[in-house]
Design a protein around this motif. Structure first.
Motif, PDB file in Angstrom:
ATOM      1  N   GLY A 189       0.809  -1.218   0.000  1.00 49.57           N
ATOM      2  CA  GLY A 189       0.000   0.000   0.000  1.00 49.57           C
ATOM      3  C   GLY A 189       0.844   1.270   0.000  1.00 49.57           C
ATOM      4  O   GLY A 189       0.416   2.305  -0.515  1.00 49.57           O
ATOM      5  N   GLU A 190       2.052   1.181   0.587  1.00 54.02           N
ATOM      6  CA  GLU A 190       2.934   2.363   0.561  1.00 54.02           C
ATOM      7  C   GLU A 190       3.440   2.634  -0.851  1.00 54.02           C
ATOM      8  O   GLU A 190       3.712   3.770  -1.220  1.00 54.02           O
ATOM      9  CB  GLU A 190       4.152   2.135   1.464  1.00 54.02           C
ATOM     10  N   ARG A 191       3.571   1.566  -1.629  1.00 49.21           N
ATOM     11  CA  ARG A 191       4.105   1.715  -2.989  1.00 49.21           C
ATOM     12  C   ARG A 191       2.979   1.948  -4.008  1.00 49.21           C
ATOM     13  O   ARG A 191       3.206   2.548  -5.046  1.00 49.21           O
ATOM     14  CB  ARG A 191       4.914   0.482  -3.367  1.00 49.21           C
ATOM     15  N   HIS A 192       1.791   1.410  -3.705  1.00 48.57           N
ATOM     16  CA  HIS A 192       0.632   1.580  -4.609  1.00 48.57           C
ATOM     17  C   HIS A 192      -0.455   2.262  -3.792  1.00 48.57           C
ATOM     18  O   HIS A 192      -1.228   1.600  -3.102  1.00 48.57           O
ATOM     19  CB  HIS A 192       0.156   0.230  -5.131  1.00 48.57           C
ATOM     20  N   THR A 193      -0.495   3.595  -3.881  1.00 49.35           N
ATOM     21  CA  THR A 193      -1.321   4.323  -2.911  1.00 49.35           C
ATOM     22  C   THR A 193      -2.783   4.442  -3.341  1.00 49.35           C
ATOM     23  O   THR A 193      -3.634   4.754  -2.528  1.00 49.35           O
ATOM     24  CB  THR A 193      -0.740   5.735  -2.692  1.00 49.35           C
ATOM     25  N   GLY A 194      -3.075   4.182  -4.614  1.00 54.40           N
ATOM     26  CA  GLY A 194      -4.458   4.320  -5.074  1.00 54.40           C
ATOM     27  C   GLY A 194      -5.111   2.960  -5.290  1.00 54.40           C
ATOM     28  O   GLY A 194      -4.828   1.996  -4.583  1.00 54.40           O
ATOM     29  N   PHE A 195      -5.992   2.898  -6.304  1.00 50.26           N
ATOM     30  CA  PHE A 195      -6.664   1.641  -6.649  1.00 50.26           C
ATOM     31  C   PHE A 195      -5.705   0.750  -7.440  1.00 50.26           C
ATOM     32  O   PHE A 195      -5.000   1.225  -8.324  1.00 50.26           O
ATOM     33  CB  PHE A 195      -7.875   1.914  -7.547  1.00 50.26           C
ATOM     34  N   TYR A 196      -5.682  -0.546  -7.151  1.00 47.17           N
ATOM     35  CA  TYR A 196      -4.971  -1.514  -8.000  1.00 47.17           C
ATOM     36  C   TYR A 196      -5.571  -2.898  -7.776  1.00 47.17           C
ATOM     37  O   TYR A 196      -6.165  -3.158  -6.720  1.00 47.17           O
ATOM     38  CB  TYR A 196      -3.449  -1.516  -7.747  1.00 47.17           C
TER      39      TYR A 196
END
Ligand code: ATP
Ligand code: MG
Length: 439
Positions: free
Chosen positions: A320-327
Protein backbone atom coordinates in the motif's frame (compact mmCIF):
# COMPACT_ATOMS: atom_id res chain seq x y z
CA UNK A 1 -50.09 32.98 19.12
CA UNK A 2 -53.24 30.90 19.63
CA UNK A 3 -53.08 27.12 20.07
CA UNK A 4 -54.81 26.69 16.73
CA UNK A 5 -52.15 28.73 14.96
CA UNK A 6 -49.37 26.91 16.78
CA UNK A 7 -50.73 23.56 15.56
CA UNK A 8 -51.04 24.96 12.04
CA UNK A 9 -47.47 26.11 12.06
CA UNK A 10 -46.13 22.76 13.23
CA UNK A 11 -48.29 20.26 11.43
CA UNK A 12 -49.89 21.88 8.46
CA UNK A 13 -47.03 21.54 6.03
CA UNK A 14 -46.35 25.18 6.68
CA UNK A 15 -42.76 25.08 5.46
CA UNK A 16 -42.49 27.26 2.35
CA UNK A 17 -38.79 26.62 1.65
CA UNK A 18 -35.90 24.45 2.68
CA UNK A 19 -33.06 26.66 3.85
CA UNK A 20 -30.93 25.60 0.88
CA UNK A 21 -33.54 27.18 -1.41
CA UNK A 22 -33.31 30.64 0.14
CA UNK A 23 -31.44 33.30 -1.83
CA UNK A 24 -31.29 37.04 -2.45
CA UNK A 25 -34.04 36.91 -5.08
CA UNK A 26 -36.47 36.22 -2.22
CA UNK A 27 -35.61 39.49 -0.42
CA UNK A 28 -38.78 40.98 1.00
CA UNK A 29 -40.69 37.69 0.78
CA UNK A 30 -42.30 36.07 3.79
CA UNK A 31 -41.13 32.49 4.29
CA UNK A 32 -41.67 29.63 6.70
CA UNK A 33 -38.66 27.47 7.50
CA UNK A 34 -38.33 24.53 9.87
CA UNK A 35 -35.30 22.90 11.43
CA UNK A 36 -33.23 23.04 14.58
CA UNK A 37 -31.45 25.77 16.49
CA UNK A 38 -27.74 25.27 15.97
CA UNK A 39 -26.62 28.35 17.84
CA UNK A 40 -28.01 31.36 19.67
CA UNK A 41 -26.18 34.66 20.25
CA UNK A 42 -27.77 37.14 22.60
CA UNK A 43 -26.48 40.71 22.22
CA UNK A 44 -29.13 42.36 24.37
CA UNK A 45 -31.64 44.12 22.12
CA UNK A 46 -31.16 41.47 19.38
CA UNK A 47 -30.87 37.71 19.44
CA UNK A 48 -29.29 35.84 16.54
CA UNK A 49 -30.53 32.31 15.93
CA UNK A 50 -28.63 30.04 13.56
CA UNK A 51 -31.30 27.76 12.15
CA UNK A 52 -30.27 24.62 10.29
CA UNK A 53 -32.24 22.02 8.33
CA UNK A 54 -31.07 19.07 6.23
CA UNK A 55 -30.13 21.44 3.38
CA UNK A 56 -28.25 24.30 5.04
CA UNK A 57 -28.29 27.01 7.67
CA UNK A 58 -29.37 30.65 7.92
CA UNK A 59 -29.26 33.42 10.47
CA UNK A 60 -32.61 34.50 11.87
CA UNK A 61 -32.88 37.66 13.97
CA UNK A 62 -35.31 38.23 16.83
CA UNK A 63 -36.11 41.61 18.30
CA UNK A 64 -38.87 43.30 20.30
CA UNK A 65 -41.73 41.04 21.36
CA UNK A 66 -39.89 37.80 20.43
CA UNK A 67 -36.70 38.53 22.39
CA UNK A 68 -37.65 36.87 25.67
CA UNK A 69 -39.14 33.77 24.02
CA UNK A 70 -36.10 33.23 21.80
CA UNK A 71 -33.60 33.69 24.64
CA UNK A 72 -35.22 30.73 26.40
CA UNK A 73 -34.80 28.27 23.52
CA UNK A 74 -32.11 25.62 24.08
CA UNK A 75 -29.64 24.69 21.32
CA UNK A 76 -30.74 21.75 19.10
CA UNK A 77 -34.45 22.39 19.84
CA UNK A 78 -36.62 21.93 16.80
CA UNK A 79 -38.48 25.05 15.68
CA UNK A 80 -40.57 26.59 12.93
CA UNK A 81 -39.89 30.20 12.00
CA UNK A 82 -42.01 32.53 9.93
CA UNK A 83 -40.41 35.80 8.81
CA UNK A 84 -39.19 37.99 6.00
CA UNK A 85 -36.02 37.62 4.00
CA UNK A 86 -33.78 40.67 4.10
CA UNK A 87 -30.19 41.68 3.41
CA UNK A 88 -27.76 40.73 6.13
CA UNK A 89 -24.57 42.31 7.45
CA UNK A 90 -23.28 38.86 8.46
CA UNK A 91 -19.89 37.96 6.94
CA UNK A 92 -20.90 34.51 5.65
CA UNK A 93 -24.41 35.13 4.33
CA UNK A 94 -25.93 37.89 2.18
CA UNK A 95 -29.44 37.27 3.60
CA UNK A 96 -31.15 36.60 6.92
CA UNK A 97 -34.68 36.12 8.25
CA UNK A 98 -36.33 38.74 10.41
CA UNK A 99 -38.35 36.62 12.85
CA UNK A 100 -42.08 37.39 12.87
CA UNK A 101 -43.31 34.11 14.33
CA UNK A 102 -41.44 31.32 16.05
CA UNK A 103 -42.81 28.08 17.49
CA UNK A 104 -40.80 25.52 19.41
CA UNK A 105 -41.86 22.08 18.23
CA UNK A 106 -39.69 20.23 20.70
CA UNK A 107 -37.26 21.49 23.29
CA UNK A 108 -33.84 19.86 23.42
CA UNK A 109 -32.48 18.86 26.84
CA UNK A 110 -29.51 20.60 28.40
CA UNK A 111 -26.79 19.47 28.62
CA UNK A 112 -26.69 17.12 25.62
CA UNK A 113 -24.44 14.03 25.52
CA UNK A 114 -22.39 15.40 22.59
CA UNK A 115 -22.13 18.72 20.78
CA UNK A 116 -24.43 18.39 17.76
CA UNK A 117 -22.38 20.96 15.81
CA UNK A 118 -19.17 18.95 16.22
CA UNK A 119 -17.27 22.06 17.36
CA UNK A 120 -16.55 20.34 20.68
CA UNK A 121 -15.16 17.00 19.56
CA UNK A 122 -16.22 13.68 21.12
CA UNK A 123 -14.83 10.16 20.89
CA UNK A 124 -16.10 7.85 18.15
CA UNK A 125 -17.84 5.72 20.81
CA UNK A 126 -19.68 8.65 22.36
CA UNK A 127 -20.73 9.86 18.92
CA UNK A 128 -22.15 6.47 17.94
CA UNK A 129 -23.95 6.20 21.30
CA UNK A 130 -25.76 9.40 20.24
CA UNK A 131 -25.68 8.85 16.49
CA UNK A 132 -28.98 10.61 15.69
CA UNK A 133 -27.66 13.77 17.34
CA UNK A 134 -24.19 13.27 15.80
CA UNK A 135 -25.90 13.45 12.39
CA UNK A 136 -26.93 17.04 13.06
CA UNK A 137 -23.28 17.86 12.41
CA UNK A 138 -23.24 18.63 8.67
CA UNK A 139 -19.85 17.02 8.12
CA UNK A 140 -21.25 13.75 9.54
CA UNK A 141 -24.56 13.87 7.66
CA UNK A 142 -22.56 14.77 4.54
CA UNK A 143 -20.93 11.32 4.65
CA UNK A 144 -24.33 9.64 4.61
CA UNK A 145 -25.73 11.89 1.90
CA UNK A 146 -22.74 10.91 -0.19
CA UNK A 147 -23.34 7.26 0.71
CA UNK A 148 -26.88 7.47 -0.64
CA UNK A 149 -25.69 9.12 -3.83
CA UNK A 150 -22.97 6.50 -4.36
CA UNK A 151 -25.55 3.72 -3.92
CA UNK A 152 -27.79 5.19 -6.61
CA UNK A 153 -24.81 5.79 -8.87
CA UNK A 154 -23.74 2.12 -8.51
CA UNK A 155 -27.27 0.97 -9.32
CA UNK A 156 -27.35 3.17 -12.40
CA UNK A 157 -23.94 1.90 -13.57
CA UNK A 158 -24.93 -1.77 -13.25
CA UNK A 159 -28.44 -1.34 -14.68
CA UNK A 160 -27.03 0.26 -17.83
CA UNK A 161 -24.75 -2.78 -18.25
CA UNK A 162 -27.75 -5.11 -18.25
CA UNK A 163 -27.61 -6.33 -14.63
CA UNK A 164 -30.88 -7.07 -12.84
CA UNK A 165 -31.15 -6.16 -9.15
CA UNK A 166 -32.15 -9.15 -7.00
CA UNK A 167 -32.65 -9.94 -3.31
CA UNK A 168 -31.48 -13.27 -1.90
CA UNK A 169 -32.23 -14.60 1.61
CA UNK A 170 -30.22 -13.48 4.60
CA UNK A 171 -31.60 -16.29 6.78
CA UNK A 172 -30.05 -19.47 5.49
CA UNK A 173 -30.14 -23.16 6.40
CA UNK A 174 -26.56 -24.18 5.60
CA UNK A 175 -23.26 -22.42 5.84
CA UNK A 176 -22.60 -21.10 2.32
CA UNK A 177 -18.81 -20.94 2.39
CA UNK A 178 -17.85 -23.38 5.10
CA UNK A 179 -18.56 -22.94 8.79
CA UNK A 180 -16.17 -20.22 9.94
CA UNK A 181 -17.40 -16.76 10.94
CA UNK A 182 -21.10 -17.64 10.83
CA UNK A 183 -23.71 -16.36 13.23
CA UNK A 184 -26.08 -19.24 14.05
CA UNK A 185 -29.43 -19.00 15.85
CA UNK A 186 -32.51 -20.98 16.72
CA UNK A 187 -35.07 -21.05 13.89
CA UNK A 188 -38.30 -22.83 14.90
CA UNK A 189 -36.34 -25.64 16.58
CA UNK A 190 -33.81 -25.87 13.76
CA UNK A 191 -30.44 -24.24 13.34
CA UNK A 192 -30.25 -21.28 10.97
CA UNK A 193 -27.50 -18.83 10.05
CA UNK A 194 -27.13 -15.25 8.91
CA UNK A 195 -25.76 -15.03 5.36
CA UNK A 196 -22.06 -14.21 4.99
CA UNK A 197 -22.49 -13.42 1.29
CA UNK A 198 -24.97 -14.10 -1.53
CA UNK A 199 -22.33 -16.23 -3.30
CA UNK A 200 -24.19 -19.46 -3.96
CA UNK A 201 -27.55 -17.83 -4.73
CA UNK A 202 -26.11 -15.33 -7.20
CA UNK A 203 -24.33 -18.15 -9.06
CA UNK A 204 -27.59 -20.14 -9.22
CA UNK A 205 -29.53 -17.15 -10.58
CA UNK A 206 -27.36 -16.58 -13.64
CA UNK A 207 -28.55 -19.84 -15.25
CA UNK A 208 -31.74 -17.93 -16.11
CA UNK A 209 -31.25 -14.24 -15.34
CA UNK A 210 -27.78 -14.03 -16.95
CA UNK A 211 -26.55 -10.89 -15.13
CA UNK A 212 -27.58 -10.09 -11.57
CA UNK A 213 -26.50 -7.75 -8.80
CA UNK A 214 -27.44 -7.40 -5.18
CA UNK A 215 -26.77 -4.69 -2.61
CA UNK A 216 -27.43 -6.07 0.83
CA UNK A 217 -26.30 -6.63 4.42
CA UNK A 218 -24.06 -9.57 5.32
CA UNK A 219 -22.94 -10.91 8.64
CA UNK A 220 -19.61 -12.26 9.82
CA UNK A 221 -18.81 -13.31 13.32
CA UNK A 222 -15.29 -11.88 13.17
CA UNK A 223 -13.76 -11.46 16.60
CA UNK A 224 -11.40 -8.88 15.11
CA UNK A 225 -10.97 -5.38 16.47
CA UNK A 226 -9.91 -3.56 13.34
CA UNK A 227 -10.92 -0.35 11.60
CA UNK A 228 -12.09 -2.29 8.52
CA UNK A 229 -14.20 -5.19 9.85
CA UNK A 230 -17.74 -5.08 11.23
CA UNK A 231 -20.08 -7.93 12.15
CA UNK A 232 -22.67 -6.50 9.75
CA UNK A 233 -21.57 -4.82 6.53
CA UNK A 234 -23.03 -3.89 3.16
CA UNK A 235 -21.79 -5.56 0.02
CA UNK A 236 -22.37 -4.93 -3.68
CA UNK A 237 -22.28 -8.27 -5.48
CA UNK A 238 -22.47 -9.08 -9.16
CA UNK A 239 -22.52 -12.35 -11.10
CA UNK A 240 -22.65 -12.78 -14.90
CA UNK A 241 -22.96 -15.73 -17.29
CA UNK A 242 -20.60 -16.50 -20.19
CA UNK A 243 -17.86 -14.15 -18.97
CA UNK A 244 -14.57 -14.57 -17.10
CA UNK A 245 -12.73 -12.68 -14.38
CA UNK A 246 -11.11 -10.23 -16.83
CA UNK A 247 -14.56 -9.10 -17.93
CA UNK A 248 -15.86 -8.65 -14.38
CA UNK A 249 -12.70 -6.70 -13.48
CA UNK A 250 -13.51 -4.28 -16.28
CA UNK A 251 -17.08 -3.91 -14.96
CA UNK A 252 -15.67 -3.10 -11.52
CA UNK A 253 -13.17 -0.64 -12.96
CA UNK A 254 -15.91 1.11 -14.93
CA UNK A 255 -18.08 1.27 -11.82
CA UNK A 256 -15.34 2.77 -9.63
CA UNK A 257 -14.44 5.39 -12.24
CA UNK A 258 -18.08 6.23 -12.99
CA UNK A 259 -18.90 6.70 -9.30
CA UNK A 260 -15.87 8.89 -8.65
CA UNK A 261 -16.66 11.03 -11.68
CA UNK A 262 -20.32 11.38 -10.77
CA UNK A 263 -19.96 12.13 -7.07
CA UNK A 264 -16.98 14.43 -7.44
CA UNK A 265 -19.26 16.65 -9.54
CA UNK A 266 -22.03 16.64 -6.93
CA UNK A 267 -19.71 16.99 -3.90
CA UNK A 268 -17.02 19.16 -5.48
CA UNK A 269 -16.13 20.76 -2.13
CA UNK A 270 -15.11 17.40 -0.62
CA UNK A 271 -11.30 17.26 -0.81
CA UNK A 272 -10.83 13.45 -0.91
CA UNK A 273 -13.15 13.21 -3.91
CA UNK A 274 -11.18 15.84 -5.81
CA UNK A 275 -7.97 13.91 -5.18
CA UNK A 276 -9.54 10.62 -6.26
CA UNK A 277 -10.80 12.13 -9.49
CA UNK A 278 -7.29 13.37 -10.26
CA UNK A 279 -5.77 10.00 -9.41
CA UNK A 280 -8.12 8.15 -11.73
CA UNK A 281 -7.69 10.54 -14.65
CA UNK A 282 -9.94 10.14 -17.67
CA UNK A 283 -8.11 7.35 -19.56
CA UNK A 284 -5.77 5.99 -16.88
CA UNK A 285 -6.68 2.39 -16.15
CA UNK A 286 -6.41 0.69 -12.78
CA UNK A 287 -3.04 -1.05 -12.41
CA UNK A 288 -3.00 -4.88 -12.34
CA UNK A 289 -0.35 -6.75 -10.37
CA UNK A 290 -0.27 -10.52 -10.18
CA UNK A 291 0.14 -12.22 -6.81
CA UNK A 292 3.59 -13.34 -7.99
CA UNK A 293 4.59 -9.77 -8.84
CA UNK A 294 3.47 -8.75 -5.34
CA UNK A 295 5.72 -11.44 -3.84
CA UNK A 296 8.67 -10.10 -5.88
CA UNK A 297 8.03 -6.57 -4.69
CA UNK A 298 7.78 -7.77 -1.12
CA UNK A 299 11.03 -9.79 -1.43
CA UNK A 300 12.78 -6.71 -2.83
CA UNK A 301 11.60 -4.80 0.22
CA UNK A 302 12.72 -7.33 2.78
CA UNK A 303 9.43 -9.30 3.28
CA UNK A 304 10.28 -12.90 2.38
CA UNK A 305 6.84 -14.38 1.67
CA UNK A 306 6.79 -17.91 0.19
CA UNK A 307 4.50 -18.75 -2.73
CA UNK A 308 1.16 -19.92 -1.37
CA UNK A 309 1.15 -17.76 1.76
CA UNK A 310 -1.62 -15.21 2.18
CA UNK A 311 -0.67 -11.54 2.12
CA UNK A 312 -0.74 -10.49 5.76
CA UNK A 313 -1.66 -7.10 7.08
CA UNK A 314 2.00 -6.04 7.17
CA UNK A 315 2.61 -7.21 3.57
CA UNK A 316 -0.47 -5.34 2.39
CA UNK A 317 0.66 -2.21 4.22
CA UNK A 318 4.03 -2.44 2.49
CA UNK A 319 2.36 -2.85 -0.90
CA UNK A 320 0.00 0.00 0.00
CA UNK A 321 2.93 2.36 0.56
CA UNK A 322 4.10 1.72 -2.99
CA UNK A 323 0.63 1.58 -4.61
CA UNK A 324 -1.32 4.32 -2.91
CA UNK A 325 -4.46 4.32 -5.07
CA UNK A 326 -6.66 1.64 -6.65
CA UNK A 327 -4.97 -1.51 -8.00
CA UNK A 328 -5.89 -5.13 -8.66
CA UNK A 329 -4.00 -8.14 -7.29
CA UNK A 330 -4.76 -10.99 -9.71
CA UNK A 331 -4.01 -14.70 -10.15
CA UNK A 332 -3.90 -15.79 -6.53
CA UNK A 333 -2.81 -19.32 -5.56
CA UNK A 334 -5.86 -21.57 -5.92
CA UNK A 335 -5.26 -22.84 -2.37
CA UNK A 336 -5.93 -19.37 -0.92
CA UNK A 337 -9.25 -18.88 -2.66
CA UNK A 338 -12.69 -20.34 -1.86
CA UNK A 339 -13.81 -23.67 -3.36
CA UNK A 340 -15.85 -22.11 -6.15
CA UNK A 341 -12.94 -20.22 -7.78
CA UNK A 342 -11.70 -21.58 -11.14
CA UNK A 343 -8.05 -22.62 -11.42
CA UNK A 344 -5.99 -21.61 -14.47
CA UNK A 345 -5.98 -24.22 -17.20
CA UNK A 346 -2.22 -23.90 -17.90
CA UNK A 347 -1.21 -23.57 -14.25
CA UNK A 348 -3.74 -25.07 -11.80
CA UNK A 349 -1.72 -23.82 -8.81
CA UNK A 350 -2.98 -20.36 -9.78
CA UNK A 351 -6.57 -19.20 -10.06
CA UNK A 352 -8.61 -16.80 -12.17
CA UNK A 353 -9.15 -14.50 -9.21
CA UNK A 354 -8.58 -10.91 -8.14
CA UNK A 355 -8.85 -8.50 -5.27
CA UNK A 356 -9.37 -4.78 -5.77
CA UNK A 357 -7.17 -2.85 -3.38
CA UNK A 358 -6.90 0.77 -2.33
CA UNK A 359 -3.49 1.05 -0.74
CA UNK A 360 -3.44 -1.55 2.04
CA UNK A 361 -7.22 -1.92 2.09
CA UNK A 362 -8.97 -4.81 0.33
CA UNK A 363 -12.14 -3.47 -1.30
CA UNK A 364 -13.40 -6.38 -3.40
CA UNK A 365 -12.76 -10.03 -4.26
CA UNK A 366 -13.84 -11.83 -7.38
CA UNK A 367 -13.05 -14.41 -9.99
CA UNK A 368 -14.14 -16.90 -12.60
CA UNK A 369 -16.21 -19.66 -10.96
CA UNK A 370 -16.03 -23.40 -11.51
CA UNK A 371 -19.10 -24.42 -13.47
CA UNK A 372 -18.34 -28.13 -13.76
CA UNK A 373 -20.11 -30.11 -11.04
CA UNK A 374 -17.48 -32.85 -10.66
CA UNK A 375 -14.65 -30.37 -10.27
CA UNK A 376 -16.67 -28.33 -7.79
CA UNK A 377 -17.43 -31.44 -5.74
CA UNK A 378 -13.76 -32.45 -5.77
CA UNK A 379 -12.74 -28.98 -4.62
CA UNK A 380 -15.24 -29.03 -1.76
CA UNK A 381 -13.69 -32.27 -0.56
CA UNK A 382 -10.15 -30.91 -0.90
CA UNK A 383 -11.19 -27.99 1.33
CA UNK A 384 -12.57 -30.42 3.94
CA UNK A 385 -16.19 -29.46 3.20
CA UNK A 386 -18.96 -32.05 2.76
CA UNK A 387 -20.66 -32.02 -0.68
CA UNK A 388 -23.90 -33.33 0.91
CA UNK A 389 -24.16 -30.02 2.82
CA UNK A 390 -24.18 -28.26 -0.55
CA UNK A 391 -26.80 -30.50 -2.20
CA UNK A 392 -29.21 -27.59 -2.93
CA UNK A 393 -26.42 -25.76 -4.69
CA UNK A 394 -24.81 -28.68 -6.52
CA UNK A 395 -28.07 -29.83 -8.08
CA UNK A 396 -28.29 -26.53 -10.00
CA UNK A 397 -25.09 -27.56 -11.79
CA UNK A 398 -27.12 -30.40 -13.39
CA UNK A 399 -29.48 -27.88 -14.97
CA UNK A 400 -27.20 -26.36 -17.60
CA UNK A 401 -24.81 -24.15 -15.67
CA UNK A 402 -22.98 -21.74 -18.00
CA UNK A 403 -19.45 -20.46 -17.33
CA UNK A 404 -19.68 -17.42 -15.10
CA UNK A 405 -17.77 -14.91 -13.00
CA UNK A 406 -18.46 -12.19 -10.45
CA UNK A 407 -17.27 -10.16 -7.50
CA UNK A 408 -18.26 -8.76 -4.11
CA UNK A 409 -17.36 -5.18 -3.24
CA UNK A 410 -17.33 -4.17 0.44
CA UNK A 411 -19.47 -1.06 0.12
CA UNK A 412 -18.54 0.40 3.50
CA UNK A 413 -14.85 0.06 2.67
CA UNK A 414 -15.45 1.77 -0.66
CA UNK A 415 -17.07 4.63 1.27
CA UNK A 416 -14.00 4.84 3.55
CA UNK A 417 -11.91 5.45 0.44
CA UNK A 418 -14.30 8.00 -1.05
CA UNK A 419 -14.48 10.01 2.18
CA UNK A 420 -10.88 9.46 3.29
CA UNK A 421 -12.11 8.01 6.62
CA UNK A 422 -9.70 5.66 8.38
CA UNK A 423 -12.34 3.88 10.48
CA UNK A 424 -15.25 1.95 8.88
CA UNK A 425 -17.45 3.10 11.80
CA UNK A 426 -17.40 6.65 10.39
CA UNK A 427 -19.30 5.55 7.26
CA UNK A 428 -21.84 3.13 8.83
CA UNK A 429 -24.80 4.67 10.64
CA UNK A 430 -25.18 2.11 13.42
CA UNK A 431 -22.10 -0.13 13.34
CA UNK A 432 -22.11 -3.63 14.84
CA UNK A 433 -18.91 -5.13 16.19
CA UNK A 434 -17.74 -7.43 18.97
CA UNK A 435 -18.37 -4.71 21.56
CA UNK A 436 -21.37 -2.98 20.08
CA UNK A 437 -24.98 -4.09 19.67
CA UNK A 438 -26.59 -0.69 20.48
CA UNK A 439 -28.04 1.69 19.48
P1 ATP B 1 -10.62 -9.46 4.73
O1 ATP B 1 -9.49 -10.32 4.26
O2 ATP B 1 -10.34 -7.98 4.65
O3 ATP B 1 -11.19 -9.87 6.05
P2 ATP B 1 -12.27 -11.13 3.08
O4 ATP B 1 -11.32 -11.53 1.99
O5 ATP B 1 -12.53 -12.06 4.19
O6 ATP B 1 -11.82 -9.69 3.67
P3 ATP B 1 -14.42 -11.40 1.19
O7 ATP B 1 -15.01 -12.66 1.65
O8 ATP B 1 -13.51 -11.41 0.02
O9 ATP B 1 -13.66 -10.71 2.43
O10 ATP B 1 -15.60 -10.34 1.01
C1 ATP B 1 -15.69 -9.40 -0.07
C2 ATP B 1 -15.51 -7.98 0.42
O11 ATP B 1 -16.40 -7.70 1.49
C3 ATP B 1 -14.13 -7.70 1.00
O12 ATP B 1 -13.21 -7.40 -0.02
C4 ATP B 1 -14.40 -6.53 1.90
O13 ATP B 1 -14.41 -5.31 1.18
C5 ATP B 1 -15.80 -6.78 2.41
N1 ATP B 1 -15.79 -7.37 3.76
C6 ATP B 1 -15.54 -8.65 4.09
N2 ATP B 1 -15.63 -8.85 5.41
C7 ATP B 1 -15.98 -7.64 5.94
C8 ATP B 1 -16.25 -7.18 7.27
N3 ATP B 1 -16.21 -8.00 8.32
N4 ATP B 1 -16.57 -5.88 7.45
C9 ATP B 1 -16.63 -5.05 6.38
N5 ATP B 1 -16.39 -5.42 5.11
C10 ATP B 1 -16.07 -6.69 4.89
MG1 MG C 1 -11.43 -11.26 -0.05
Amino acid sequence: MSIKNRRDMLHNNQRSHYIGQLNESLTGRRVFVAGWVEDIRDIGRLVFVILRDSTGSIQAVARGQHLNQVKEISRQSSVVIGGSIRKSDARDSPIEIGIEEIVVASRAAYPLPIDGTGRVSSSMDKRIDSRALDLRNPSVSGIFKLRGLVLSSIRESLLTKGFLEVNTPKIIGTASEGGANLFGFDYFKRKAYLAQSPQLYKEELIISLDRVFEIGPYFRSEKSHTVRHLSEFTSVDIEAAFVDYEFTMSILEGLVKGVVRKVSGAFSDLAPLRDLALKLGSNGSIEKLTYKQCLEELWNNGEKIEFGADLTDSSLRLLGERHTGFYFITDWPTELKPFYIQDKRQDPELSESFDLQYGYLELASGGTRLHDKERLQARLEQKGLRPENFADHLKVFDWGMPPHAGWGLGFDRFMMVLTDCQNIREVVLFPRDVERLHP
